[in-house]
Design an enzyme around this catalytic site. Structure first.
Site, PDB file in Angstrom:
ATOM      1  N   ASP A 218      -5.105   5.895  -4.149  1.00 32.25           N
ATOM      2  CA  ASP A 218      -4.868   7.312  -4.373  1.00 32.25           C
ATOM      3  C   ASP A 218      -4.764   7.611  -5.874  1.00 32.25           C
ATOM      4  O   ASP A 218      -4.765   6.710  -6.712  1.00 32.25           O
ATOM      5  CB  ASP A 218      -3.588   7.749  -3.660  1.00 32.25           C
ATOM      6  CG  ASP A 218      -3.684   9.166  -3.136  1.00 32.25           C
ATOM      7  OD1 ASP A 218      -4.529   9.919  -3.648  1.00 32.25           O
ATOM      8  OD2 ASP A 218      -2.913   9.522  -2.232  1.00 32.25           O
TER       9      ASP A 218
ATOM     10  N   ASN B  95      -8.432  -1.214   4.148  1.00 27.79           N
ATOM     11  CA  ASN B  95      -8.486  -1.452   2.712  1.00 27.79           C
ATOM     12  C   ASN B  95      -7.416  -2.432   2.238  1.00 27.79           C
ATOM     13  O   ASN B  95      -7.450  -2.869   1.087  1.00 27.79           O
ATOM     14  CB  ASN B  95      -8.338  -0.131   1.950  1.00 27.79           C
ATOM     15  CG  ASN B  95      -7.056   0.591   2.296  1.00 27.79           C
ATOM     16  OD1 ASN B  95      -6.635   0.609   3.450  1.00 27.79           O
ATOM     17  ND2 ASN B  95      -6.411   1.178   1.323  1.00 27.79           N
ATOM     18  N   ASP B  96      -6.488  -2.779   3.106  1.00 34.26           N
ATOM     19  CA  ASP B  96      -5.426  -3.727   2.745  1.00 34.26           C
ATOM     20  C   ASP B  96      -5.697  -5.135   3.266  1.00 34.26           C
ATOM     21  O   ASP B  96      -4.914  -6.046   2.990  1.00 34.26           O
ATOM     22  CB  ASP B  96      -4.078  -3.246   3.288  1.00 34.26           C
ATOM     23  CG  ASP B  96      -3.746  -1.837   2.858  1.00 34.26           C
ATOM     24  OD1 ASP B  96      -3.916  -1.545   1.666  1.00 34.26           O
ATOM     25  OD2 ASP B  96      -3.342  -1.022   3.707  1.00 34.26           O
TER      26      ASP B  96
ATOM     27  N   ASP C   2       0.855  -1.175   0.000  1.00 34.22           N
ATOM     28  CA  ASP C   2       0.000   0.000   0.000  1.00 34.22           C
ATOM     29  C   ASP C   2       0.901   1.237   0.000  1.00 34.22           C
ATOM     30  O   ASP C   2       2.094   1.146   0.291  1.00 34.22           O
ATOM     31  CB  ASP C   2      -0.897  -0.042   1.240  1.00 34.22           C
ATOM     32  CG  ASP C   2      -1.819   1.150   1.321  1.00 34.22           C
ATOM     33  OD1 ASP C   2      -2.325   1.577   0.271  1.00 34.22           O
ATOM     34  OD2 ASP C   2      -2.040   1.653   2.429  1.00 34.22           O
TER      35      ASP C   2
END
Length: 1334
Positions: free
Chosen positions: A685, A874-875, A408
């Site tokens: 992102d 989110n990971d 990430d």
């Protein structure tokens, strides 16, 4: 085999049906919905908010754990042997001799799994017990997250975490906006806004109305699409549309919003983030899977050997019976039955080729290596007080075989801290002062009462230029930063405004301007107030041209207090430089400064401005109004109008912001790349930000050819569109392209969806000639490709590259797999193999499920060991999907750690985890397995001869300590050397230390040792007699046993490279154990007690007392050791040194080949380091007044008398955790006043009314008496309204007198019917045109 992406897409399509129906504040209504569970059983359709991420519970632990354990072929093998040993007809050993060790092995592994799962239960309990406010009856009460159900209404305060997926009903912010931080979901650091539906915003204005709210929501079934939601709200007989902009997702954090209310739509595992978390997968190391295959191979070998021996028995048994008639009565069964039983007897006798002791000892080795990771002080992070932790004990050896690292970005590579580092104004670069050359003597900003004391940037020369007020470029530079933004301000005291920024970039820039004396202090929908070096100036905002990913810039058109109109623009250098009126020395020096900023991997923005005359503005305003009123293609029309205004700019300079990396990130990535580990960055992102971080951490370099979406499409076109199947190899470019060109890939989530999901419906979607999409149609004029020859040359280049990739194995293998693999599989394989040939891959704007999909595709097609590292929710799916998951204990929470196999505090510790602990563990486990296989075979051939106690204690005492030392302490090189030579890591990736060949070598070596010990001893003792003979059974057994033990010990001495006192003690203790146990077991005292149990009376003493027998033992050991030692020396002497697999930059001769133009893609000579984490839409909220607070007495007066929630049903600890964050009213903050000086030609004062609590400065209260607001000519501002309170009339831009000085346009003057400013305010001139809205 079906496509992974195809199956995921089918699952999502099933969940797109609008059958999810719920009613607010009605649990009875929502509980009536059922769904089929199993056969005819039904369960509640809507899940509670309880989550369980653990694998086991009290009832499922035993059966599920046993089921998982017996997935290991070795356990099935041992169970099968135990069953055979339970049959008396074929048993050679009691059944419990193997049963007890198997139970011990199962208990050890079950205990390890239970400890890991208890940690998951503990983390689940913490999350489920988090407090939140739920509407119960007529008031909000504190309850736990687990008590939340679909249809409940909850109240959230600032900095609260959203407990479920909520429909936003209302908030304290204007227009019921709610600002959320989604870093834990998509990795983006900028704030996002959500807005309640207009109907609930206007209607739900009190707790009583919220309590009586009975709206019904009909929407799609729960799914994993984070950025998509479709539904409708049915209320009072009307239907209102809902989309993702109305929804707060679980895991978001409420920011800059005092209070908001939401309706639970999805709860628990139905929430979108939980749908993206994936399932817990049983992870096994590559060596573990290899052992499963080896056990199966050994099993088949034993069957064949046993069959051969049984056939020999079949042919010999009749002859044996004929010669030895006296044994015939004992064999009453038929020959076939005896042969069948003999087969199983041989099988049981040979079953020790799979030693149970090896599997028990390897568990202790895994545990020991995990403890070494936990104890490593070099991976302890003191600031956070977080050590490294091995949460899984069975994957240590796999840490030494990692081929791909998926990382990430936000919080993993970066610190989420934006710092103003440098700027360039008028061609002059102002960097931070050298602290050593100019030691700090206190803050240089003490003259500025608004200065932020934590601002780190200091430059004395720039500060003198600012305070001197002589340099026009410097003044306009800082003025632009104070005006051109979408930041909101909230004053907590008179001198310290608190900025609420949508992105950390904007906050850093506005804070920099603030410290240099240009302080943004207030804004309305059509004005912005700036304190410029102590003078207050109010600028009328005529238009705001918002930032978006295609424009890559933002502009503000303002009228200054003197009446002049200026356009201020900031954006990417690639778009600003195209819009400059001229290019002189300032522009060239600024370009050089931007190049140096890019080399330092700083995030840059260019600043420019121009003066606009009144006639030009009037013409443009009319076109802008027409574009704003268009019903079709409005956005495109506005884009063209903005383009007209944003031309002929004058460059002011550039800013450079540092997105701080974590310590040691660059060095870690370089070490991993030298160790042949490929690092991919998967982030939610934006692309510019991700690419800039890629350069900052040296994942990307300037000499890399970066493939983006169109290039990837053309490469795929090259081999999907051609059917000739030609192989490459013609010309220098084809033969050396991949080897001499560094390639990187940058893609986004939308492209990934198109490539892997949508294309299943149209296999040739990638090979169409032209892709004309919306984004391409909106390209900037300077970026459009109009040169046909250039397009043809680029296309030829990509066709050449595509052919080369196919020639080297990339792309679909038409002959091999085209017939049996579908187009989805071939497309996935082609994409993965293309990405695998890149030195770096960056995937941006990807969802958590897409992260997991990418990891799964690499595992499927590359068959490499994958490692995923992240720090947010989110990971989690990526961490669970990868072979090894590493969680970082960061500011985004502990969800990643709780679902990981290893926990670290910083990304830089990954280098030591892999290159030191991982490689050591791999070396140790491989040596241990090879040595144990050798030891088993070396001691096996004469096992029926051995004394029973020697057999029983051989693996327990006599040979255990050296083996344990190898598995726990062996090192081929030191830790420092491992980090200095990352190339040593490649051996693990290639499975060099333990594979089928190594296993066969150990098998042959052990067999040879066993044969030498047996047959050499038999040959020497043949036809011998007398006192020195050892032809009797017991003496022969002792000689063979001693020869085996000494040969095995010598092998351990030869292979161990890390000699310590512990190893010497292990060897000595092994011999001591043998001497002591043998002396005891062969003593007369034990023989007299039980002659049958201890039959070897003084056997060792008799044998060892004869020197000739000692020579035989020495001969056996020498024959076993010397040839092996000689072969190893010869092999090392002849072995070629490993080629240095370190990425080197292409040489100048190769870079200068004729085909070089194909590699450059007409790129600019300077890389743009533009990156700006901002979201489109904030400018529109400002110009429409949506984001600005209204006056008291409006519709946000709701809930001021809200009932204080009680603490029922909460433990004292939970109650204590609630008190710190509880705020019980929407607008309960006390208002305050602030008076400031206005800068104008007269130096008069502008009066301000009392401010709305928490509102931006300058927004005054409607209808305030004139004596409060500055006399009879006082000012009132009412959300941009143009009518004065009770009959007021417009004031001129700079009315002379106390009442109207420095008034922004659109602000009304006069209270109680006054037509002019008090004491000198004359009749007002005609009002200027109203500000334009975007």
């Amino acid at each position: 085999m079906g496509s992974l992406a195809y199956r995921e897409d089918l699952e999502e399509e099933k969940n797109s049906v609008f059958t999810w129906e719920l009613e607010a504040n009605s649990r009875d209504y929502n509980s009536q919905f059922k769904e089929k569970s199993f056969l005819c059983w039904q369960r509640r359709k809507y899940k509670s908010n309880v989550i369980h991420t653990a694998k086991y519970n009290v009832f499922s632990f035993l059966p599920l754990n046993l089921y998982e354990q017996f997935h290991r072929v070795s356990n099935l093998y041992f169970l099968f042997i135990i069953i055979l040993q339970g049959l008396p007809e074929i048993s050679t050993l009691p059944w419990f001799t193997l049963f007890v060790p198997l139970i011990c092995l199962l208990v050890i592994r079950a205990t390890r799994d239970l400890v890991d799962d208890i940690g998951r239960h503990r983390s689940d309990r913490i999350i489920n017990n988090r407090p939140c406010q739920i509407l119960v009856g007529k008031s909000f009460l504190w309850r736990k997250w687990e008590n939340l159900y679909v249809g409940d209404v909850v109240c959230l305060n600032k900095d609260n975490i959203v407990p479920a997926d909520l429909l936003l009903l209302a908030s304290t912010e204007p227009s019921s906006l709610c600002y959320v931080e989604t870093a834990d979901i998509d990795g983006e650091t900028n704030l996002k806004f959500r807005q309640a539906p207009p109907v609930t915003h206007h209607e739900l204005t009190s707790v009583r109305k919220v309590a009586s709210f009975q709206g019904k929501v009909v929407c799609e079934e729960p799914n994993s699409r984070l950025h998509h939601f479709v539904g409708c709200l049915e209320w009072n007989g009307r239907r209102h549309p809902l989309d993702i902009g109305n929804v707060l997702l679980r895991g978001c954090k409420v920011r800059n919003t005092d209070t908001c209310y939401g309706l639970v739509i999805y709860a628990g595992f139905d929430t979108k983030i939980m749908r993206n978390c994936g399932k817990i997968r049983l992870k096994r190391s590559r060596i573990d899977r290899l052992l499963n295959r080896l056990v199966a191979l050994i099993f088949l070998s034993l069957v064949l050997i046993s069959v051969a021996l049984s056939l020999g028995f079949w042919f010999k048994v009749k002859e044996f019976k004929a010669k030895h008639h006296y044994v015939s009565p004992r064999h009453v069964q038929s020959v076939a039955a005896e042969t069948f039983l003999t087969f199983w007897g041989f099988f049981i006798l040979l079953s020790v080729m799979v030693p149970m002791a090896m599997f028990i000892m390897v568990e202790f080795i895994y545990l020991g290596n995990s403890m070494f990771i936990n104890w490593d002080v070099h991976m302890y992070h003191a600031p956070q007080d977080v050590p490294a932790k091995a949460r899984s004990t069975s994957l240590n050896d796999q840490l030494g075989q990692v081929g791909y690292v998926f990382s990430d970005k936000t919080g993993t590579l970066t610190q989420n801290v934006m710092t103003f580092r440098k700027c360039c104004i008028g061609g002059i670069v102002y960097g931070p002062d050298d602290e050593e050359a100019a030691p700090c003597q206190g803050s240089p900003y003490l003259w500025n009462k608004f200065a932020d004391g934590k601002f780190p940037y200091r430059n004395a020369e720039l500060l003198r230029a600012v305070r001197g007020r002589t340099d026009e470029a410097v003044r306009e530079f800082w003025r632009l930063l104070a005006i051109c933004h979408t930041v909101m301000v909230q004053e907590k005291d008179a001198d310290q405004p608190v900025y609420q920024a949508a992105s950390p970039d904007e906050e850093a820039l506005v804070t920099a301007a603030r410290n240099f004396g240009y302080v943004f202090v207030a804004r309305t929908r059509d004005s912005i107030t700036v304190m410029e070096l102590g003078d207050e100036r109010v600028y009328q905002v005529l238009a705001m041209m918002d930032f978006n990913s295609m424009r890559k810039r933002m502009s503000v058109l303002v009228r200054n207090p003197e009446g002049a109109i200026y356009l201020y623009t900031k954006g990417a250098d690639v778009v600003i430089f195209e819009r400059l009126s001229k290019k002189g020395m300032t522009e060239w020096t600024t370009e050089e400064a931007l190049a140096s900023f890019a080399e330092e991997t700083l995030r840059t923005l260019c600043l420019a401005y121009k003066r606009v005359d009144e006639d030009t503005y009037e013409e443009w305003r009319q076109r802008h109004r027409e574009a704003s009123l268009r019903m079709q293609n409005r956005a495109h029309a506005l884009h063209q109008v903005y383009e007209e205004m944003e031309k002929g700019l004058q460059l002011l300079g550039a800013t450079a912001i540092e997105d701080r990396l974590q310590d040691g990130v660059c060095d870690t990535i370089q070490c991993l790349k030298q160790g042949n580990i490929k690092v991919w960055v998967l982030t939610g992102d934006k692309q510019e930000t991700a690419v800039n971080i890629g350069f900052a951490c040296q994942l990307l370099s300037e000499n890399m050819l970066i493939l983006e979406e169109k290039e990837i499409t053309r490469i795929l076109e090259a081999y999907w569109g051609s059917n000739d199947g030609l192989l490459a190899g013609q010309g220098p470019l084809q033969s050396r392209f991949l080897q001499q060109t560094k390639v990187a890939m940058v893609i986004n989530g939308e492209f990934l969806d198109q490539l892997l999901l949508s294309l299943r419906k149209e296999p040739r979607a990638l090979v169409r000639d032209e892709d004309v999409d919306v984004e391409e149609a909106w390209q900037e004029p300077g970026e459009r490709t109009t040169d046909f020859l250039r397009a043809q040359r680029v296309s030829l280049m990509w066709r050449t590259l595509g052919t080369q990739l196919r020639g080297t194995g990339l792309g679909p293998r038409v002959k091999d797999s085209g017939a049996r693999d579908g187009p989805e599989v071939r497309r996935e394989r082609a994409f993965v193999e293309l990405a695998a040939r890149c030195q770096a891959v960056i995937c941006c704007r990807v969802t958590p499920k897409q992260k997991a999909l990418i990891v799964a595709l690499v595992k499927k097609y590359q068959r490499a060991v994958t490692l995923a590292i992240g720090d947010g929710a989110n990971d989690v799916n990526m961490i669970k999907t990868a072979d090894i998951g590493v969680g970082l204990a960061g500011p985004e929470g502990m969800q990643a750690v709780q679902n990981s196999d290893y926990a670290l505090a910083q990304f830089c510790f990954l280098k030591r985890l892999l290159l030191v602990h991982g490689r050591w563990s791999y070396v140790r486990v491989c040596k241990f397995l090879r040595y144990f296989v050798y030891k088993t075979l070396a001691s096996m051939m004469a096992q029926p001869l051995y004394e029973g106690w020697f057999l029983a204690l051989f693996n327990l005492l006599f040979s255990t300590l050296p083996v344990l030392y190898i598995g726990l302490f062996e090192q081929d090189v030191s830790a420092e050397r491992s980090l200095e030579l990352p190339q040593l890591y490649i051996a693990g990736q290639k499975d060099e230390l333990f594979n089928y060949w190594v296993f066969l070598q150990a098998l042959a070596h052990g067999t040879a040792t066993s044969l030498v010990n047996f047959f050499v001893t038999l040959w020497v003792s043949h036809d011998s007699a007398g006192p020195t003979s050892f032809s009797d059974y017991q003496s022969f057994s002792v000689v063979v046993a001693l020869s085996s033990l000494l040969s095995i010990t010598m092998e351990a001495i030869l292979i161990v490279k890390y000699w310590t006192v512990l190893f010497v003690l292990a060897i000595l203790l092994s011999f001591c154990f043998y001497v002591v146990v043998t002396w005891g077991c062969q003593s007369f005292w034990l023989f007299r007690i039980s002659p049958e149990t201890f039959p070897f009376l003084y056997a060792d003493r008799n044998v060892l007392s004869h020197p000739s027998i000692l020579l035989v033992i020495l001969l056996n050991v020498s024959l076993n050791t010397l040839p092996t030692l000689a072969l190893r020396v010869i092999y090392q002497a002849l072995e070629k040194p490993r080629p240095k697999e370190v990425e080197e930059a292409p040489g100048e001769d190769i870079a200068a080949v004729e085909a070089a133009p194909y590699l450059r893609r007409e790129s600019r000579r300077r890389r743009s380091s533009y990156a700006f984490s901002h979201r489109e839409g904030y400018a529109e909220l400002i110009t429409q007044g949506t984001i600005l607070r209204r006056a008291p007495g409006g519709d946000r007066d709701m809930l001021t008398g809200q009932i204080i929630p009680c603490h029922e049903e909460l433990s004292p600890s939970t109650q204590e955790s609630c008190r710190c964050s509880r705020k019980m009213s929407f607008l309960g903050k006390t208002g305050h006043q602030h008076r400031g000086k206005a800068s104008s030609r007269d130096g008069g004062r502008a009066a301000r009314g009392p401010q709305i609590p928490g509102s931006p400065r300058g927004l005054a209260v409607r209808g305030v008496p004139g004596d409060v607001a500055g006399g009879a000519g006082g000012l009132t501002v009412v959300q941009g309204e143009r009518a004065g309170a009770v009959g007021g009339s417009p004031a001129p831009p700079a009315a002379r007198g106390r009442g109207g000085q420095g008034v922004p346009r659109g602000v009304t003057a006069g209270a109680r019917g006054g037509r002019s400013g008090a004491r000198g305010g004359g009749a007002a001139p005609p009002r200027p045109p109203p500000p334009e809205e975007q």
